[in-house]
Design an enzyme around this catalytic site. Structure first.
Site, PDB file in Angstrom:
ATOM      1  N   GLN A 118     -31.269  96.269 -14.530  1.00 32.91           N
ATOM      2  CA  GLN A 118     -31.903  96.618 -13.252  1.00 32.91           C
ATOM      3  C   GLN A 118     -31.896  97.949 -13.042  1.00 32.91           C
ATOM      4  OE1 GLN A 118     -29.430  93.779 -10.509  1.00 32.91           O
ATOM      5  NE2 GLN A 118     -28.294  93.973 -12.217  1.00 32.91           N
ATOM      6  N   ASN A 119     -31.633  98.848 -13.915  1.00 37.24           N
ATOM      7  CA  ASN A 119     -31.752 100.262 -13.750  1.00 37.24           C
ATOM      8  C   ASN A 119     -33.181 100.888 -14.012  1.00 37.24           C
ATOM      9  OD1 ASN A 119     -28.932  99.753 -13.429  1.00 37.24           O
ATOM     10  ND2 ASN A 119     -28.300 100.595 -15.457  1.00 37.24           N
TER      11      ASN A 119
ATOM     12  N   ASP B 287     -33.482 104.192 -13.990  1.00 37.02           N
ATOM     13  CA  ASP B 287     -33.143 105.870 -14.592  1.00 37.02           C
ATOM     14  C   ASP B 287     -33.408 106.032 -15.797  1.00 37.02           C
ATOM     15  OD1 ASP B 287     -31.034 104.727 -16.278  1.00 37.02           O
ATOM     16  OD2 ASP B 287     -29.528 104.673 -14.964  1.00 37.02           O
TER      17      ASP B 287
ATOM     18  N   HIS C  13     -36.425  96.196 -12.296  1.00 35.07           N
ATOM     19  CA  HIS C  13     -36.793  96.763 -11.166  1.00 35.07           C
ATOM     20  C   HIS C  13     -37.554  98.149 -11.076  1.00 35.07           C
ATOM     21  CE1 HIS C  13     -32.840  94.702  -9.080  1.00 35.07           C
ATOM     22  NE2 HIS C  13     -33.942  93.973  -9.544  1.00 35.07           N
TER      23      HIS C  13
ATOM     24  N   CYS D 220     -50.078 104.053  -6.894  1.00 32.52           N
ATOM     25  CA  CYS D 220     -50.915 104.355  -5.628  1.00 32.52           C
ATOM     26  C   CYS D 220     -50.949 103.244  -4.554  1.00 32.52           C
ATOM     27  CB  CYS D 220     -52.403 104.754  -6.191  1.00 32.52           C
ATOM     28  SG  CYS D 220     -53.592 105.307  -4.786  1.00 32.52           S
TER      29      CYS D 220
ATOM     30  N   GLY E  66     -21.689  96.122 -15.735  1.00 32.22           N
ATOM     31  CA  GLY E  66     -21.935  97.283 -14.760  1.00 32.22           C
ATOM     32  C   GLY E  66     -22.883  96.655 -13.553  1.00 32.22           C
ATOM     33  N   THR E  67     -22.786  95.417 -13.251  1.00 25.76           N
ATOM     34  CA  THR E  67     -23.315  94.992 -12.136  1.00 25.76           C
ATOM     35  C   THR E  67     -22.667  94.142 -11.153  1.00 25.76           C
ATOM     36  OG1 THR E  67     -25.337  93.584 -11.277  1.00 25.76           O
ATOM     37  CG2 THR E  67     -24.404  93.141 -13.385  1.00 25.76           C
TER      38      THR E  67
ATOM     39  N   ALA F  76     -17.320 100.501 -18.751  1.00 22.51           N
ATOM     40  CA  ALA F  76     -18.235 100.076 -19.778  1.00 22.51           C
ATOM     41  C   ALA F  76     -18.489 100.869 -21.032  1.00 22.51           C
ATOM     42  CB  ALA F  76     -19.774  99.822 -19.218  1.00 22.51           C
TER      43      ALA F  76
HETATM   44  C1  BJW Z   1     -18.854  99.833 -13.313  1.00 21.60           C
HETATM   45  C2  BJW Z   1     -18.651 101.060 -13.502  1.00 21.60           C
HETATM   46  C3  BJW Z   1     -18.248 101.422 -15.063  1.00 21.60           C
HETATM   47  C4  BJW Z   1     -19.043 100.865 -11.669  1.00 21.60           C
HETATM   48  N1  BJW Z   1     -18.256 100.498 -16.045  1.00 21.60           N
HETATM   49  N2  BJW Z   1     -18.551  98.790 -14.377  1.00 21.60           N
HETATM   50  C5  BJW Z   1     -31.409  84.644  -2.747  1.00 21.60           C
HETATM   51  C6  BJW Z   1     -30.334  84.409  -1.921  1.00 21.60           C
HETATM   52  C7  BJW Z   1     -30.180  85.620  -1.119  1.00 21.60           C
HETATM   53  C8  BJW Z   1     -31.095  86.482  -0.948  1.00 21.60           C
HETATM   54  C9  BJW Z   1     -32.120  86.743  -1.627  1.00 21.60           C
HETATM   55  C10 BJW Z   1     -32.280  85.711  -2.675  1.00 21.60           C
HETATM   56  N3  BJW Z   1     -33.413  85.780  -3.417  1.00 21.60           N
HETATM   57  C11 BJW Z   1     -33.747  87.089  -2.930  1.00 21.60           C
HETATM   58  C12 BJW Z   1     -32.991  87.610  -2.111  1.00 21.60           C
HETATM   59  C13 BJW Z   1     -33.217  88.713  -1.320  1.00 21.60           C
HETATM   60  C14 BJW Z   1     -32.787  90.112  -2.007  1.00 21.60           C
HETATM   61  C15 BJW Z   1     -31.358  89.893  -2.410  1.00 21.60           C
HETATM   62  O1  BJW Z   1     -30.851  89.619  -3.336  1.00 21.60           O
HETATM   63  N4  BJW Z   1     -30.412  90.213  -1.666  1.00 21.60           N
HETATM   64  C16 BJW Z   1     -28.966  90.084  -1.914  1.00 21.60           C
HETATM   65  C17 BJW Z   1     -28.306  91.579  -1.628  1.00 21.60           C
HETATM   66  C18 BJW Z   1     -28.441  89.154  -1.236  1.00 21.60           C
HETATM   67  N5  BJW Z   1     -33.616  90.141  -3.502  1.00 21.60           N
HETATM   68  C19 BJW Z   1     -34.949  90.648  -3.440  1.00 21.60           C
HETATM   69  O2  BJW Z   1     -35.501  90.934  -2.171  1.00 21.60           O
HETATM   70  C20 BJW Z   1     -35.679  90.720  -4.472  1.00 21.60           C
HETATM   71  N6  BJW Z   1     -36.944  90.480  -4.356  1.00 21.60           N
HETATM   72  C21 BJW Z   1     -37.093  89.072  -4.655  1.00 21.60           C
HETATM   73  O3  BJW Z   1     -36.409  88.046  -4.958  1.00 21.60           O
HETATM   74  O4  BJW Z   1     -38.397  88.840  -4.147  1.00 21.60           O
HETATM   75  C22 BJW Z   1     -38.677  87.366  -3.630  1.00 21.60           C
HETATM   76  C23 BJW Z   1     -37.755  86.946  -2.356  1.00 21.60           C
HETATM   77  C24 BJW Z   1     -37.831  87.866  -1.451  1.00 21.60           C
HETATM   78  C25 BJW Z   1     -36.945  87.704  -0.023  1.00 21.60           C
HETATM   79  C26 BJW Z   1     -36.515  86.525   0.056  1.00 21.60           C
HETATM   80  C27 BJW Z   1     -36.537  85.420  -0.998  1.00 21.60           C
HETATM   81  C28 BJW Z   1     -37.178  85.887  -2.211  1.00 21.60           C
HETATM   82  C29 BJW Z   1     -35.869  92.245  -5.024  1.00 21.60           C
HETATM   83  C30 BJW Z   1     -34.428  93.039  -5.304  1.00 21.60           C
HETATM   84  C31 BJW Z   1     -34.822  94.478  -5.540  1.00 21.60           C
HETATM   85  C32 BJW Z   1     -33.655  95.226  -5.731  1.00 21.60           C
HETATM   86  N7  BJW Z   1     -34.024  96.487  -5.717  1.00 21.60           N
HETATM   87  C33 BJW Z   1     -32.897  97.688  -6.056  1.00 21.60           C
HETATM   88  C34 BJW Z   1     -33.713  98.925  -5.567  1.00 21.60           C
HETATM   89  C35 BJW Z   1     -34.290  99.322  -6.944  1.00 21.60           C
HETATM   90  C36 BJW Z   1     -35.251 100.712  -6.705  1.00 21.60           C
HETATM   91  C37 BJW Z   1     -34.183 101.896  -6.712  1.00 21.60           C
HETATM   92  O5  BJW Z   1     -33.078 102.113  -7.496  1.00 21.60           O
HETATM   93  O6  BJW Z   1     -34.425 102.843  -5.783  1.00 21.60           O
HETATM   94  O7  BJW Z   1     -32.433  97.649  -7.000  1.00 21.60           O
HETATM   95  S1  BJW Z   1     -31.437  97.438  -4.940  1.00 21.60           S
HETATM   96  C38 BJW Z   1     -30.188  97.890  -5.894  1.00 21.60           C
HETATM   97  O8  BJW Z   1     -29.517  96.916  -6.416  1.00 21.60           O
HETATM   98  C39 BJW Z   1     -30.970  98.155  -7.167  1.00 21.60           C
HETATM   99  C40 BJW Z   1     -30.134  97.589  -8.153  1.00 21.60           C
HETATM  100  O9  BJW Z   1     -30.895  97.586  -9.508  1.00 21.60           O
HETATM  101  C41 BJW Z   1     -29.787  96.287  -7.709  1.00 21.60           C
HETATM  102  C42 BJW Z   1     -28.521  95.719  -8.059  1.00 21.60           C
HETATM  103  O10 BJW Z   1     -27.289  96.689  -8.048  1.00 21.60           O
HETATM  104  P1  BJW Z   1     -26.351  96.926  -9.323  1.00 21.60           P
HETATM  105  O11 BJW Z   1     -26.832  97.400 -10.349  1.00 21.60           O
HETATM  106  O12 BJW Z   1     -25.610  95.720  -9.448  1.00 21.60           O
HETATM  107  O13 BJW Z   1     -25.342  98.260  -8.722  1.00 21.60           O
HETATM  108  P2  BJW Z   1     -24.115  97.693  -7.605  1.00 21.60           P
HETATM  109  O14 BJW Z   1     -23.637  99.220  -7.266  1.00 21.60           O
HETATM  110  O15 BJW Z   1     -24.293  96.876  -6.861  1.00 21.60           O
HETATM  111  O16 BJW Z   1     -22.985  97.499  -8.762  1.00 21.60           O
HETATM  112  C43 BJW Z   1     -22.442  98.261  -9.768  1.00 21.60           C
HETATM  113  C44 BJW Z   1     -21.119  97.586 -10.493  1.00 21.60           C
HETATM  114  O17 BJW Z   1     -20.863  98.673 -11.376  1.00 21.60           O
HETATM  115  C45 BJW Z   1     -20.014  97.685  -9.227  1.00 21.60           C
HETATM  116  O18 BJW Z   1     -19.666  96.060  -9.505  1.00 21.60           O
HETATM  117  C46 BJW Z   1     -18.937  98.384  -9.941  1.00 21.60           C
HETATM  118  O19 BJW Z   1     -17.613  97.948  -9.666  1.00 21.60           O
HETATM  119  C47 BJW Z   1     -19.386  98.426 -11.337  1.00 21.60           C
HETATM  120  N8  BJW Z   1     -19.058  99.814 -12.187  1.00 21.60           N
HETATM  121  N9  BJW Z   1     -18.613 101.813 -12.546  1.00 21.60           N
HETATM  122  C48 BJW Z   1     -18.465  99.179 -15.509  1.00 21.60           C
HETATM  123  N10 BJW Z   1     -18.130 102.852 -15.457  1.00 21.60           N
END
Ligand code: BJW
Length: 270
Positions: free
Chosen positions: A103-104, A106, A121, A129, A190-191, A234
């Site tokens: 999902q990263n 970077d 992502h 564009c 890490g998610t 991790a």
């Molecule tokens: C460590 C550590 C170490 C720290 N070692 N661990 C179904 C149900 C409900 C809602 C939805 C659904 N389907 C879709 C949705 C809406 C939405 C969604 O999911 N919302 C939820 C919040 C509920 N999803 C979407 O809109 C997606 N689109 C989609 O499904 O289209 C169709 C649709 C739309 C609308 C409705 C229905 C269908 C698109 C999602 C796009 C996410 N984009 C982002 C930004 C990317 C660009 C950018 O970076 O600028 O992606 S948001 C952000 O979250 C980013 C990440 O990839 C993503 C996930 O985050 P991640 O990687 O899990 O990070 P963290 O910070 O949350 O967690 C880090 C973890 O690491 C923590 O647990 C720490 O403890 C741990 N940690 N240090 C090991 N050293």
């Protein structure tokens, strides 16, 4: 199966596995110095990622959103892959079939050497564009113009990433689900496992009989689904698993599959 946090118990499963898939999130890059989205580090100025990573935020204030991305690009530019990225890159040469789904945005997995990689992502080093859909690679930091404009048509450029409410690339997503359905072992690393549809991939794998292993700083909604849970960093846990796996492969070197894997694994250690 009762859940375990023993590397010793995990190794026999990994020795048997031919198809392995790993899903990674921001926690994998945390030890490289890149803030995660949720939790204390997830704020930029007074904004949360959820408020800026949306098409609505971009339409209403492209300059603000680009300032955030410009800040993040500067932050990421000099960061290096950590032992978690490096271990996952080595695993391409260890397991007969290995895929990394991230999902990263970077680019650190590629920098570490991973090639069998799906970036669900998008990528922060690419721009798109808004008018023509053309995608450009652009590594300039800081950006000379905010918001940037298309060199071909002058239209507004946006980061080539997936925001909330936007669909993921359908062929990438289908491939990610196919790999998750077919794998024997899936790691979620890490998610926070709350952003859909990525968070459904480990669940889909587990429902299809795969062994699910969670490696995270803290328990997530996957904790109760996973058969192995490792809580910590991790960048420390993955190298420990890797070392234990290499030792087990050395012992198993009489088996033909083990022999192939050991030879490749040794090469990647050089
Ligand atoms: C460590 C550590 C170490 C720290 N070692 N661990 C179904 C149900 C409900 C809602 C939805 C659904 N389907 C879709 C949705 C809406 C939405 C969604 O999911 N919302 C939820 C919040 C509920 N999803 C979407 O809109 C997606 N689109 C989609 O499904 O289209 C169709 C649709 C739309 C609308 C409705 C229905 C269908 C698109 C999602 C796009 C996410 N984009 C982002 C930004 C990317 C660009 C950018 O970076 O600028 O992606 S948001 C952000 O979250 C980013 C990440 O990839 C993503 C996930 O985050 P991640 O990687 O899990 O990070 P963290 O910070 O949350 O967690 C880090 C973890 O690491 C923590 O647990 C720490 O403890 C741990 N940690 N240090 C090991 N050293």
């Amino acid at each position: 199966m009762k859940s375990s946090s023993s590397i010793e118990d995990l190794i026999p499963h990994l020795l048997q596995a031919k198809k392995v898939v790993v899903l990674t999130g921001a926690g994998v890059s945390a030890e490289s110095g890149i803030p995660t989205f949720r939790g204390r580090d997830g704020l930029w100025k007074k904004y949360r990622a959820e408020e800026l990573a949306t098409p609505y935020a971009f339409i209403s204030n492209p300059r603000l959103v680009w300032e955030w991305y410009d800040w993040r690009r500067q932050l990421i530019a000099d960061k290096q892959p950590n032992p978690a990225h490096l271990t996952l890159a080595k695993w391409e040469n260890i397991f007969p079939s290995f895929w990394l789904i991230t999902q990263n945005i970077d680019g650190l997995h590629q920098q570490a050497g991973s090639r069998r990689l799906l970036e669900l992502h998008g990528n922060i080093w690419k721009m798109r564009c808004v008018d023509e859909g053309t995608v450009f690679e652009n590594r300039t930091t800081p950006l000379p113009e905010i918001p940037p404009h298309c060199p071909d048509c002058g239209g507004l450029l946006r980061p080539h990433v997936v925001w909330f409410g936007e669909s993921l690339d359908s062929s990438l997503l289908s491939e990610a689900f196919r790999l998750s359905h077919e794998c024997e072992v899936m790691f979620s690393i890490g998610t926070s496992a709350i952003v859909q549809p990525a968070a459904s991939l480990p669940v889909a794998a587990a429902e299809n009989g795969a062994l699910l292993i969670e490696i995270n700083a803290e328990p997530t909604p996957l904790a109760s689904v996973a058969q192995f849970n490792f809580y910590g960093r991790a960048g420390e846990i993955l190298p420990q698993i890797h070392q234990a796996l290499l030792q087990a492969l050395e012992k198993n070197s009489s088996a033909s599959l083990g022999k192939n894997r050991t030879t490749k694994a040794r090469k990647t250690e050089k």
